[in-house]
Design a protein around this motif. Structure first.
Motif, short mmCIF file in Angstrom:
data_model
loop_
_atom_site.label_atom_id
_atom_site.label_comp_id
_atom_site.label_asym_id
_atom_site.label_seq_id
_atom_site.Cartn_x
_atom_site.Cartn_y
_atom_site.Cartn_z
N THR A 72 146.58 137.09 -1.13
CA THR A 72 146.53 135.67 -1.10
C THR A 72 145.39 134.97 -1.65
O THR A 72 145.51 134.01 -2.04
N THR A 73 144.27 135.56 -1.86
CA THR A 73 143.08 134.92 -2.34
C THR A 73 142.69 135.53 -3.74
O THR A 73 141.72 134.94 -4.09
N LYS A 74 143.60 136.44 -4.48
CA LYS A 74 143.13 137.02 -5.71
C LYS A 74 144.52 136.93 -6.61
O LYS A 74 145.51 136.74 -6.00
N LEU A 75 144.32 137.01 -7.78
CA LEU A 75 145.43 137.37 -8.72
C LEU A 75 146.06 138.75 -8.47
O LEU A 75 145.50 139.49 -7.89
N PRO A 76 147.56 138.69 -8.68
CA PRO A 76 147.92 139.86 -8.58
C PRO A 76 147.52 141.12 -9.17
O PRO A 76 147.06 141.03 -10.55
N MET A 77 147.69 142.41 -8.54
CA MET A 77 147.10 143.57 -9.16
C MET A 77 148.36 144.62 -9.24
O MET A 77 149.32 144.58 -8.51
N ALA A 78 148.05 145.25 -10.47
CA ALA A 78 149.34 146.27 -11.06
C ALA A 78 148.46 147.60 -10.20
O ALA A 78 147.51 148.16 -11.15
N SER A 124 144.83 144.41 -13.78
CA SER A 124 145.60 143.05 -13.61
C SER A 124 146.76 143.28 -13.93
O SER A 124 147.46 143.88 -14.78
N ALA A 125 147.65 142.54 -13.01
CA ALA A 125 149.28 142.51 -13.40
C ALA A 125 149.52 141.35 -14.17
O ALA A 125 150.70 141.41 -14.31
N LEU A 126 148.63 140.56 -14.72
CA LEU A 126 149.11 139.73 -15.54
C LEU A 126 149.13 140.13 -17.25
O LEU A 126 148.09 140.87 -17.79
N CYS A 127 150.31 140.04 -17.59
CA CYS A 127 150.54 140.44 -19.18
C CYS A 127 149.53 139.53 -19.89
O CYS A 127 149.45 138.46 -19.92
N PRO A 128 148.66 140.15 -20.86
CA PRO A 128 148.03 139.58 -21.93
C PRO A 128 148.74 138.56 -22.73
O PRO A 128 147.98 137.56 -23.17
#
Length: 544
Positions: free
Chosen positions: A463-469, A482-486
């Motif tokens: 809830t306090t951070k960006l999503p993780m893979a 990082s779960a965020l696609c570049p």
């Protein structure tokens, strides 16, 4: 010594049938790019587009440098089903309605050229790659007597009429069934058409590559990931191709032979991205007619054959497509196996299971030629299930355009074309559906890392951070990325079939170890802890 990542050989955890007779160890090894160089044309990617474009240019005396992010043939070409067909997924009636009769004719002519061109090159270079021409058959997905069978037959007859107008000698044969179909399911009646072909794709391309490496005007560098392809200034004839390691290839023209262009949007937004599944199942040699077979299901089943050993052949069946990262993979291989066993009772063991990626343009036609807004950067994408023939077509089209030769097919495949107004609603619907995938910013696949089964991965959204893979290996060790696609910051999904991270927005893919295996994202998945950073560094060792 660092363990080589499987994702340097291929873009999935599974292996395609082609390695049965042409293992990864047979593929040539090249050095990474370690200095700035100049050339006439820089080709990015070593699949069928990259090798075909290079062959056509080198033959004409052009100096070519090929760059590959991983190892040779590690992309989708090595995971194809291996059919060479002049048939178009949309059908020619539909294609003619969208691109006109002349457009449909150019599609037939260009794909027919590609089928024959593979045969010509394999003969000229003495490549033994199982190339052979054979018939194609289209059948109803429904059994005789079921609702839907007669509707399919009606559409088949319209398609046959259009195919004959375009020069394909097609016919509708009532009661037709291929030799060896001995199961109880009765799907007789078929459209038949000659002049299709099949081959062993990696044997063919390794043969062409061998010829290329013997030419003085060709160089190849692997494990040299390209991070940017840019024209220098508005009026400049110079293109800069920059790698992750900081080296640059300066060239007059560049070709992005990367399945999908390494860019933000433009043509990327005009395609839908699908995963497709294949199995290779043993059948007694010669027990089933050698052909290409397609049913009318959406997505359709497709079969073809390749060599196994002295006793058996492999029947390859594919299908069960779905949008990248938007549906589970469960049960898709089992359905393909059941489909075969219900129709071909002599089927034996399933020895290979794998999946690949398809890029479907909204107007049913690939994008081949100068990229939108560019004068010296070329692309080839939007294979629409015909990636092999499109790759060969790209070889001729792009080489002709670079050499200043007119080719009428360029009008059909021009990436700068404007989609017809009839496709605008479909494009809007696709964009809306894609944008809904950003909902994953608010979702978690599991509540806690302890819930992740060893040998798999999941996205956790604190809830306090960006999503993780988060990937947990077979020994239970955890690696966080990082779960965020570049590319466009979509949240990736875990692909259990290939043990990869797949982006549901524009189809970029990354290995379980973060190695980038599919664009439009340029780089790898960013590590989020020291363990992931070490794993990615180890997996991509020598990508310098």
């Amino acid at each position: 010594m660092a363990t080589k990542s499987h994702f340097l050989d291929t873009s999935g955890e599974t292996d395609p049938v082609w390695i049965h007779t042409e293992p990864y160890s047979n593929r040539p090894q090249f050095n990474p790019l370690t200095e700035d160089i100049k050339t006439d044309v820089c080709v990015v990617g070593s699949g069928i587009v990259g090798i075909s474009v290079s062959y056509e240019l080198v033959q004409r005396g052009v100096k070519v440098v090929m760059l590959e992010a991983r190892d040779i043939l590690s992309g989708e070409t090595g995971r194809t089903s291996g059919h060479l067909s002049s048939g178009i997924d949309s059908g020619f009636v539909e294609l003619a309605s969208k691109r006109g009769q002349n457009g449909a004719q150019m599609a037939v002519d260009s794909h027919t050229y590609a089928i024959n061109r593979v045969g010509e090159i394999s003969k000229e270079l003495g490549i033994e790659c199982e190339y052979r021409q054979l018939p194609g058959y289209d059948i109803s997905q429904y059994e005789r007597g079921q609702d839907g069978h007669e509707d399919d037959i009606k559409e088949f007859k319209e398609e046959v009429k259009k195919m004959n107008e375009l020069g394909i000698k097609a016919s509708y044969k009532e009661g037709f069934a291929i030799r060896g179909w001995d199961g109880k399911i009765d799907q007789r009646d078929a459209v038949t058409y000659p002049g299709q072909a099949t081959f062993h794709p990696t044997k063919y391309l390794l043969g062409v590559l061998k010829w290329l490496t013997e030419q003085p005007n060709f160089q190849c560098y692997t494990r040299s990931r390209v991070m940017s392809v840019q024209e220098k200034g508005l009026l400049s004839k110079e293109v800069k191709v920059s790698t992750e390691s900081g080296h640059t290839v300066t060239c007059v023209n560049a070709v992005e032979a990367t399945c999908v262009p390494l860019q933000k949007l433009s043509v990327v937004a005009e395609m839908i991205f699908f995963r497709t599944y294949c199995i290779a199942i043993r059948v007694p040699k010669g027990s089933i007619e050698d052909c290409l077979l397609y049913d009318s299901k959406d997505p359709y089943h497709y079969i073809r054959f390749t060599a196994c050993d002295d006793k058996d052949d492999y029947l390859i069946i594919g299908g069960n497509d779905h949008k990248v990262g938007q549906e589970p993979e469960d049960g898709r291989y089992a359905e393909l196996e059941s489909w075969v066993r219900d129709r071909f009772t002599q089927a034996g063991s399933v020895d290979y299971k794998w999946s690949g990626q398809i890029f479907e343009p909204v107007d049913y036609t690939a994008f081949i030629g100068k990229n939108q807004g560019q004068s010296h950067i070329y692309i080839s994408t939007g294979d629409f299930g015909n990636g092999l023939t499109h790759g060969v077509i790209a070889g001729k089209l792009i080489a002709d355009e670079i050499m200043g030769l007119e080719n009428e097919w360029s009008k059909l495949y021009n990436p700068k074309r404007i989609p017809s107004l009839s496709k605008v609603p479909e494009m809007i619907a696709h964009d809306v559906q894609i944008n809904t995938q950003y909902k994953r910013f608010l979702q978690s696949d599991v509540k806690d890392i302890e819930d992740i089964v060893p040998g798999s991965g999941a996205v956790i959204n604190p809830t306090t951070k960006l999503p993780m893979a988060v990937y947990k290996d077979e020994d239970g060790k955890v690696f966080k990325f990082s779960a965020l696609c570049p590319h466009m910051k979509g949240v990736v999904c875990w692909n259990g079939a290939e043990k990869s991270w797949d982006c549901p927005v524009h189809g970029s893919r990354f290995g379980k170890d973060g190695v980038g295996v599919m664009g439009p994202a340029f780089g790898n998945l960013p590590p989020a802890d020291e363990a992931a950073e070490a794993l990615l560094k180890q997996s991509s060792a020598a990508q310098a």
